[in-house]
Design a protein around this motif. Structure first.
Motif, short mmCIF file in Angstrom:
data_model
loop_
_atom_site.label_atom_id
_atom_site.label_comp_id
_atom_site.label_asym_id
_atom_site.label_seq_id
_atom_site.Cartn_x
_atom_site.Cartn_y
_atom_site.Cartn_z
N GLY A 1 4.93 16.19 17.30
CA GLY A 1 5.77 16.49 18.67
C GLY A 1 6.99 16.98 18.47
N SER A 2 7.88 16.72 18.87
CA SER A 2 9.82 16.71 17.84
C SER A 2 9.76 15.41 16.78
N LEU A 3 9.34 15.05 17.64
CA LEU A 3 9.43 14.19 16.06
C LEU A 3 8.21 14.02 14.47
N THR A 4 8.89 13.90 13.59
CA THR A 4 7.74 13.43 12.15
C THR A 4 6.54 12.34 12.52
N VAL A 5 5.75 11.91 11.73
CA VAL A 5 5.26 10.49 11.81
C VAL A 5 6.06 9.57 11.59
N ASP A 6 7.20 9.81 10.55
CA ASP A 6 7.73 8.78 9.99
C ASP A 6 8.60 8.32 11.08
N GLN A 7 9.01 9.87 11.38
CA GLN A 7 10.54 9.19 13.03
C GLN A 7 9.41 8.88 13.51
N TRP A 8 8.24 8.47 13.78
CA TRP A 8 7.88 8.09 15.08
C TRP A 8 7.18 6.71 14.04
N ALA A 9 7.44 6.29 13.53
CA ALA A 9 7.13 4.83 12.95
C ALA A 9 8.90 4.21 13.04
N GLN A 10 9.55 4.61 12.73
CA GLN A 10 11.35 4.34 12.65
C GLN A 10 11.64 3.89 14.17
N ASP A 11 11.80 5.19 15.21
CA ASP A 11 11.79 5.42 16.34
C ASP A 11 11.10 4.45 17.53
N GLY A 12 9.93 5.15 17.24
CA GLY A 12 8.71 4.82 18.55
C GLY A 12 8.22 3.11 18.17
N LEU A 13 7.15 2.99 16.43
CA LEU A 13 6.80 2.18 16.91
C LEU A 13 7.44 0.81 16.93
N ASP B 1 16.14 5.96 -0.48
CA ASP B 1 14.92 5.44 -1.76
C ASP B 1 15.44 4.48 -2.69
N GLN B 2 16.89 4.69 -3.32
CA GLN B 2 17.69 3.31 -4.13
C GLN B 2 17.84 2.28 -3.25
N ALA B 3 18.33 2.46 -2.30
CA ALA B 3 18.55 1.86 -1.68
C ALA B 3 16.58 0.95 -0.25
N ARG B 4 16.19 1.40 -0.46
CA ARG B 4 15.06 0.70 -0.20
C ARG B 4 14.50 0.24 -0.88
N ILE B 5 14.55 0.48 -2.37
CA ILE B 5 13.63 -0.30 -3.33
C ILE B 5 14.66 -1.52 -3.50
N GLY B 6 15.69 -1.23 -3.74
CA GLY B 6 16.79 -2.58 -3.45
C GLY B 6 16.40 -3.31 -2.54
N VAL B 7 16.04 -3.63 -1.21
CA VAL B 7 15.70 -3.78 -0.04
C VAL B 7 14.11 -4.83 -0.51
N ALA C 1 6.34 -0.13 8.06
CA ALA C 1 6.34 -1.23 6.56
C ALA C 1 6.00 -0.47 5.64
N LEU C 2 4.47 0.61 5.83
CA LEU C 2 3.47 1.85 5.19
C LEU C 2 5.09 2.79 4.94
N PHE C 3 5.19 3.37 6.15
CA PHE C 3 6.32 5.20 5.71
C PHE C 3 7.67 4.59 4.77
N ALA C 4 8.01 3.14 5.24
CA ALA C 4 9.75 2.40 4.96
C ALA C 4 9.38 1.96 3.63
N ALA C 5 7.97 1.48 2.81
CA ALA C 5 8.36 0.72 1.66
C ALA C 5 8.16 1.40 0.50
N PHE D 1 0.67 -0.99 -0.10
CA PHE D 1 -0.07 -0.13 -0.38
C PHE D 1 1.11 0.89 0.18
N GLY D 2 1.67 1.59 1.07
CA GLY D 2 2.64 2.29 0.74
C GLY D 2 3.39 2.33 -0.43
N LEU D 3 4.15 1.93 -0.90
CA LEU D 3 4.23 1.67 -2.58
C LEU D 3 3.46 2.41 -3.61
N VAL D 4 2.04 1.91 -3.60
CA VAL D 4 1.12 2.32 -4.28
C VAL D 4 0.88 3.63 -3.92
#
Length: 401
Positions: free
Chosen positions: A54-66, A373-379, A275-279, A32-35
């Motif tokens: 707060g002090s982080l972005t939504v993407d950072q909360w997903a990566q560092d928090g959740l 982006d290039q590295a994550r497309i590779g993943v 996964a939604l934001f990383a992909a 879904f994130g890729l789409v």
């Protein structure tokens, strides 16, 4: 005597605790994130990811928090494997443990061999991206594609894959802690360690006081984040201090009970949101900062080669060498040929690989975002190819068996 029927909530909790369920949900969220990132909604999706919360972005909360919740389950799995599971007997676990080390070294060498001749040392910092195997993804493919395998063989392959993936995760955690931590603030790190110690003490009391343990865990995460060490390490540390040996008056150990509470939320919320934001990376047109488009950068091809070629090569080479020149044995009924599809599945490196990709390049100007982006497309590409190859071979072996 009537057998009590589990409630809907209990059945849902059991379903969400399964690794295969987590794998399916992550696959759906990543797709879904890729789409979204390659549709007319990409600008809104990018704005949402970069929005401040707060002090982080939504993407950072997903990566560092959740994602810290996922690493908490990893820590709980590790302590159970070390105390009462497959890692308790080093002789029994030696082959998959050493195979995991080969499965870390070989992809790193393949990655460097691809990027170094093209760019020198400029992109070598991403060598750790293909380090870890995604347990949920790999196990999902093994279960679905290997349904027709004999029970003994399926059990042996599962034990080998789980042990290898757990060690992979441990190595990935150490890599993040050692190579991707910056400007360590010692007071904050000591405060985080103190919170982890308090959490471990609370976990060992006669009754586990969750109303105290949760805020202490949040404090441990916050101090770890402020220390400069990646915040997800707090999750691993908290998991490792929970007792894994069952007390006489307990039906399950406290590590198991904690995992039962955390795993459904990790599988249903933490991993899918990450996964939604990383992909969510653009694979159509040019990069996010107007640079070259996808499939044109050595980092992408280095990650794909490391996952698809380096990972199975390292796992199988070490396993074959141990089988030939040592007295160590594979699980009963498992041969080197049987391990080929499992070695291919080890190239599924989604969660930790996506995290390390962001840590490797996001801070490197001027086009760090494009490199991520290039590295994550590779993943994504490497994990998909590995899943397809491993799944096809497992299906073939199932029909042959």
């Amino acid at each position: 005597m009537t057998i009590p029927i589990p409630s809907l909530a209990a059945r849902l909790r059991v379903l969400l605790s399964r690794e295969t369920t987590g794998g399916v949900l992550v696959i759906c969220a990543a797709g879904f994130g890729l789409v979204l990132a390659n549709s007319p909604a990409r600008d809104g999706f990018g704005h949402l990811a970069g929005s401040s919360l707060g002090s982080l972005t939504v993407d950072q909360w997903a990566q560092d928090g959740l994602l810290a919740l996922f690493f908490l389950t990893v820590g709980l799995d590790l302590i159970q494997e070390i105390r009462v599971g497959g890692l308790r007997d080093p002789r029994r676990a030696a082959v998959p443990i050493l195979a995991a080390c080969g499965g870390v070294a070989a992809p790193a060498l393949v990655y460097c061999a691809v990027v170094a001749p093209v760019s020198g040392a400029q992109f070598v910092h991403g060598w750790a991206i293909p380090t870890a195997t995604d347990i949920a993804f790999a196990l999902t493919v093994l279960v679905l594609a290997g349904r027709g395998l004999p029970d003994g063989l399926q059990r042996g392959l599962r034990i080998f894959l789980l042990t290898l993936a757990v060690v992979d995760d441990l190595i990935g955690i150490l890599v993040i802690a050692i190579f991707y931590s910056h400007a360590i603030a010692l007071p904050a790190l000591l405060a985080a360690a103190a919170c982890v110690a308090v959490f471990g003490w609370l976990a060992r009391r006669r009754r586990m006081a969750w109303w105290l343990m949760v805020p202490v865990a949040v404090l441990a995460w916050w101090f770890m984040y402020r220390s400069g060490v990646h915040a997800t390490i707090a999750g691993v540390a908290l998991g490792l201090v929970v007792p894994a040996v069952r007390r006489p008056d307990e039906t399950v150990s406290r590590a198991t009970r904690t995992s039962q509470l955390v795993q459904p939320f990790s599988n249903a919320v933490a991993l899918p949101v990450f996964a939604l934001f990383a992909a969510g990376v653009p694979v159509l047109g040019t990069g996010r900062s107007g640079g070259s488009g996808p499939f044109s950068h050595p980092v992408l091809w280095a990650v794909v080669a490391a996952l698809v070629i380096g990972k199975p090569l390292g796992v199988l080479a070490v396993t074959a060498g141990l089988k030939r020149w040592s007295r160590l044995e594979l699980p009963e009924g498992v041969t080197i040929r049987d391990l080929l599809p499992v070695a291919l599945l080890c190239g599924i490196g989604f969660t930790v690989a996506m995290l390390i990709a962001g840590l490797s390049f996001d801070a490197q100007p001027p086009d760090g975002g494009d490199l991520v982006d290039q590295a994550r497309i590779g993943v994504l590409a490497g994990s998909l190819i590995s899943a397809l190859l491993g799944g096809v071979m497992l299906h073939h072996d199932s029909r042959r068996g």
